[in-house]
Design a protein around this motif. Sequence first.
Motif, PDB file in Angstrom:
ATOM      1  N   HIS A 185     -19.578   4.590  -7.961  1.00 48.33           N
ATOM      2  CA  HIS A 185     -17.987   3.987  -7.616  1.00 48.33           C
ATOM      3  C   HIS A 185     -17.700   3.639  -6.046  1.00 48.33           C
ATOM      4  O   HIS A 185     -17.996   4.578  -5.225  1.00 48.33           O
ATOM      5  CB  HIS A 185     -16.871   5.106  -7.983  1.00 48.33           C
ATOM      6  N   ARG A 186     -17.311   2.534  -6.014  1.00 53.62           N
ATOM      7  CA  ARG A 186     -17.064   1.960  -4.561  1.00 53.62           C
ATOM      8  C   ARG A 186     -15.637   1.487  -4.515  1.00 53.62           C
ATOM      9  O   ARG A 186     -15.094   0.761  -5.612  1.00 53.62           O
ATOM     10  CB  ARG A 186     -17.960   0.927  -3.802  1.00 53.62           C
ATOM     11  N   LYS A 187     -14.812   1.545  -3.482  1.00 52.37           N
ATOM     12  CA  LYS A 187     -13.431   1.212  -3.414  1.00 52.37           C
ATOM     13  C   LYS A 187     -13.291   0.673  -1.860  1.00 52.37           C
ATOM     14  O   LYS A 187     -13.713   1.137  -0.997  1.00 52.37           O
ATOM     15  CB  LYS A 187     -12.431   2.308  -3.590  1.00 52.37           C
ATOM     16  N   PHE A 188     -12.345  -0.327  -1.808  1.00 57.41           N
ATOM     17  CA  PHE A 188     -11.923  -0.792  -0.578  1.00 57.41           C
ATOM     18  C   PHE A 188     -10.238  -0.577  -0.401  1.00 57.41           C
ATOM     19  O   PHE A 188      -9.622  -1.015  -1.377  1.00 57.41           O
ATOM     20  CB  PHE A 188     -12.343  -2.212  -0.312  1.00 57.41           C
ATOM     21  N   VAL A 189      -9.731   0.152   0.651  1.00 56.38           N
ATOM     22  CA  VAL A 189      -8.424   0.504   0.576  1.00 56.38           C
ATOM     23  C   VAL A 189      -7.764  -0.107   1.993  1.00 56.38           C
ATOM     24  O   VAL A 189      -8.366   0.104   3.016  1.00 56.38           O
ATOM     25  CB  VAL A 189      -8.034   1.880   0.505  1.00 56.38           C
ATOM     26  N   ARG A 193      -2.882   2.340  -1.838  1.00 54.34           N
ATOM     27  CA  ARG A 193      -3.699   2.313  -3.198  1.00 54.34           C
ATOM     28  C   ARG A 193      -4.943   1.489  -3.083  1.00 54.34           C
ATOM     29  O   ARG A 193      -4.746   0.586  -2.049  1.00 54.34           O
ATOM     30  CB  ARG A 193      -2.655   1.896  -4.384  1.00 54.34           C
ATOM     31  N   PRO A 194      -5.931   1.547  -3.828  1.00 53.16           N
ATOM     32  CA  PRO A 194      -7.051   0.762  -3.514  1.00 53.16           C
ATOM     33  C   PRO A 194      -6.687  -0.843  -3.682  1.00 53.16           C
ATOM     34  O   PRO A 194      -6.203  -1.152  -4.677  1.00 53.16           O
ATOM     35  CB  PRO A 194      -8.182   1.051  -4.624  1.00 53.16           C
ATOM     36  N   ALA A 195      -7.356  -1.657  -3.045  1.00 50.38           N
ATOM     37  CA  ALA A 195      -7.471  -3.005  -2.952  1.00 50.38           C
ATOM     38  C   ALA A 195      -8.315  -3.663  -3.880  1.00 50.38           C
ATOM     39  O   ALA A 195      -7.994  -4.613  -4.600  1.00 50.38           O
ATOM     40  CB  ALA A 195      -7.411  -3.739  -1.611  1.00 50.38           C
ATOM     41  N   ILE A 196      -9.510  -2.928  -3.818  1.00 52.35           N
ATOM     42  CA  ILE A 196     -10.561  -3.363  -4.872  1.00 52.35           C
ATOM     43  C   ILE A 196     -11.338  -2.254  -5.119  1.00 52.35           C
ATOM     44  O   ILE A 196     -11.587  -1.052  -4.640  1.00 52.35           O
ATOM     45  CB  ILE A 196     -11.720  -4.192  -3.934  1.00 52.35           C
ATOM     46  N   LYS A 274     -17.128  -9.474  -4.333  1.00 51.85           N
ATOM     47  CA  LYS A 274     -18.531  -9.706  -3.924  1.00 51.85           C
ATOM     48  C   LYS A 274     -19.164  -8.666  -3.282  1.00 51.85           C
ATOM     49  O   LYS A 274     -20.304  -8.276  -3.828  1.00 51.85           O
ATOM     50  CB  LYS A 274     -18.683 -11.117  -3.708  1.00 51.85           C
ATOM     51  N   VAL A 275     -18.922  -8.339  -2.234  1.00 52.31           N
ATOM     52  CA  VAL A 275     -19.431  -7.564  -1.216  1.00 52.31           C
ATOM     53  C   VAL A 275     -19.706  -6.258  -1.784  1.00 52.31           C
ATOM     54  O   VAL A 275     -20.561  -5.608  -1.625  1.00 52.31           O
ATOM     55  CB  VAL A 275     -18.726  -7.436   0.110  1.00 52.31           C
ATOM     56  N   LEU A 276     -18.410  -5.816  -2.353  1.00 51.60           N
ATOM     57  CA  LEU A 276     -18.477  -4.392  -2.920  1.00 51.60           C
ATOM     58  C   LEU A 276     -19.374  -4.110  -4.168  1.00 51.60           C
ATOM     59  O   LEU A 276     -20.049  -3.125  -4.342  1.00 51.60           O
ATOM     60  CB  LEU A 276     -16.922  -3.997  -3.334  1.00 51.60           C
ATOM     61  N   SER A 277     -19.392  -5.244  -5.027  1.00 57.68           N
ATOM     62  CA  SER A 277     -20.417  -5.170  -6.308  1.00 57.68           C
ATOM     63  C   SER A 277     -21.661  -5.104  -5.810  1.00 57.68           C
ATOM     64  O   SER A 277     -22.525  -4.402  -6.234  1.00 57.68           O
ATOM     65  CB  SER A 277     -20.040  -6.673  -6.896  1.00 57.68           C
ATOM     66  N   GLY A 278     -22.051  -5.792  -4.666  1.00 59.60           N
ATOM     67  CA  GLY A 278     -23.414  -5.753  -4.108  1.00 59.60           C
ATOM     68  C   GLY A 278     -23.602  -4.405  -3.576  1.00 59.60           C
ATOM     69  O   GLY A 278     -24.793  -3.906  -3.996  1.00 59.60           O
ATOM     70  N   ARG A 279     -22.864  -3.659  -3.018  1.00 64.43           N
ATOM     71  CA  ARG A 279     -23.107  -2.446  -2.420  1.00 64.43           C
ATOM     72  C   ARG A 279     -23.190  -1.491  -3.737  1.00 64.43           C
ATOM     73  O   ARG A 279     -23.998  -0.523  -3.724  1.00 64.43           O
ATOM     74  CB  ARG A 279     -21.953  -2.177  -1.617  1.00 64.43           C
TER      75      ARG A 279
END
Length: 292
Positions: A185-189, A193-196, A274-279
């Motif tokens: 699981h990866r997230k970007f905040v 609350r999480p943005a992605i 896209k970036v987070l999916s790749g990671r």
Amino acid sequence: MTALPPFERHRPGTVEEATGLFDRLGSDAVAYVGGSELFLLFKFGFADYPHVVDLKGIDELRGIARSDGMLRIGAAETHRAIERHPEVRDGWPAFAAMERGVGNLRVRTQGSIGGNLCFADPHSDPATFLLAADGEVEARRGGGDVRRIPIGELISGPFENTLGQGELLTAVVVPALAPGAAIVHRKFVLHERPAITVTCHLRVEDEELADVRLAVGSAGVRAVRGEEAEDVLTGASVAELDEPLDRAGELAGEASDPVEDANGSVEYKRQLVKVLSGRAVRDAVAEARDLT
Ligand SMILES: Cc1cc2nc3c(=O)[nH]c(=O)nc-3n(C[C@H](O)[C@H](O)[C@H](O)COP(=O)(O)OP(=O)(O)OC[C@H]3O[C@@H](n4cnc5c(N)ncnc54)[C@H](O)[C@@H]3O)c2cc1C
């Protein structure tokens, strides 16, 4: 923000008692566990119920245990209880890690997993994770049977769930990973609350990706599976991942159907997905290869 409006608090001990209250009080009553969402709405004046039904005393909504190889978590358990539970940390470490990343300590100590899913805020870590994990929830009304609902069928839209009037979410069920499978699981905040949020489940078989499930959330109105992205990744060679990952990231960005808000524009969010999916995919591949 103002003080809480007056209300009468009810503390049922069983699902039957709770349903009885909802039947009697109708639309004057609302359920809560931690109140981290509900009482915020009250304080802002966005909701006002004369009766609140505290679900914390219902045993059926409590407990964290392994059962038939699955993890069963009572809907009223807090994020904090879940992240610290030995069974979760040992058997479902990625789930424990995801829970450890929810909000801050205050939110995790107060907020429940059931409240998170029922409130259906689009910016949910558990909703995205459970979609990739093939999770389900259990719900029950009155003296009725337990209803099993795939997570993708619980949340129907932003701040909307498919539970019936007086029906309670009783538990969340997380399947065990198949041998050789990894989930990341990866997230970007940007704000609270999480943005992605992105979760990737996969196996590596003969140096190719298999059983890929890629869930993306927080960008659009609810978490979704990126099925076309999954198709591109399935069968992709570990040695030649760049091109399929590029294409899959674009497809996942489209599937997430972003909405423009304080976290950014539609284009920006597609790029983040896209970036987070790749990671997430690369990290899942690395974990899965370690298992073989
Ligand atoms: C500052 C902040 C940061 C946050 N950050 C994150 C984050 O990073 N990631 C993330 O995923 N979430 C985040 N959240 C959301 C947080 O996880 C939820 O607020 C919390 O889990 C809600 O649980 P609760 O028990 O407090 O819900 P409550 O407020 O008690 O209930 C919420 C709603 O669900 C209904 N409900 C609750 N339980 C049940 C049940 N068993 N059956 C039927 N209906 C029920 C209630 O009627 C109500 O409408 C954040 C919240 C805040 C305030």
